[in-house]
Write an enzyme that holds these catalytic residues in place. Structure first.
Site: not given
Length: 233
Positions: A62, A116, A138, A142, A213-215
């Site tokens: 993941e 990374d 992320d 933009k 949580r983001y969802e």
């Protein structure tokens, strides 16, 4: 004070650290992370299952696990799978390590990497992974920042090298432009096939999906998640 060293590469953009860590979190970074962290200075074993103290049948990755909620959920449901979790954001790593103190049984089939993801992918042997998840990365919304997105042809070449034939790369996002971007790159790469036949295939959450949580935030704000699955040919 702990010196949390990182090494930037062409693929990483963003913050490494946010809120100040509590002493308990710093202690886990210092004491627990070194026991679970993959050391890229060592050669990768031909069989990745040997990375884990517990006997595992397969190994999944993941990328960007955040606070580790999904990764912990997967470990609960797939106890015979070894998991590698990548999270360069130190606050997310600290949260995961705190959770592992409460779920010590998972430590023997989990390995972590705090830098990374491309470095780890380059270290892994050919055809060594049984699945890769990239969930709510992320989106760099933009347009001038789109080049910073993880999904690009160079990284798909990396993924194609390490993923076994017939295994899946799963990608979730609530940003339409990133979903379209990802579809474009995967459908233009010779090593992948999109696993979808109708609308529900990319609007329905994955099996055993716990949500994130983001969802939850995205749904509250009226954004619709997209769940894409690509098969390595």
């Amino acid at each position: 004070m702990i010196d949390h060293k990182v090494h930037l590469s062409e693929a990483f953009f963003g913050r490494r650290k946010g809120k100040r860590l509590r002493n308990s979190q710093l202690a886990r970074i210092k004491m627990l992370l070194p026991t679970l962290k993959i050391d890229l200075n060592n050669s990768a074993p031909p069989d990745l299952t040997s990375l884990f103290p517990s006997k595992v049948r397969e190994v999944r990755l993941e990328i960007g696990f955040g606070g580790g909620e999904h990764l912990l959920h997967e470990m609960e449901h797939f106890p015979q799978t070894g998991f590698i979790g990548v999270e360069p954001f130190i606050n997310g790593m600290a949260k995961m390590l705190m959770s592992l103190e409460q779920h010590k049984q998972h430590q023997n089939h989990l390995r972590l990497y705090d830098d990374d993801a491309t470095r780890l992918l380059d270290w892994l042997p050919n055809a060594s992974l049984d699945g890769i998840d990239l969930l709510y990365p992320d989106p760099w919304p933009k347009k001038k920042h789109w080049k910073r997105r993880f999904i690009n042809m160079k990284n798909l070449n990396r993924v194609a090298r390490v993923l076994k034939i017939g295994k899946k790369f799963r990608f979730a996002t609530d940003i339409d432009s990133y979903a379209n971007w990802t579809l474009y790159y995967f459908t233009h790469h010779h090593s992948f096939e999109w696993e979808a036949e109708n609308l529900k295939d990319w609007k329905t959450p994955y099996p055993l999906w716990p949500g994130t949580r983001y969802e939850e935030k995205a749904l509250r704000e009226g954004r619709t998640p997209t769940y894409l699955t690509f098969i390595k040919k």
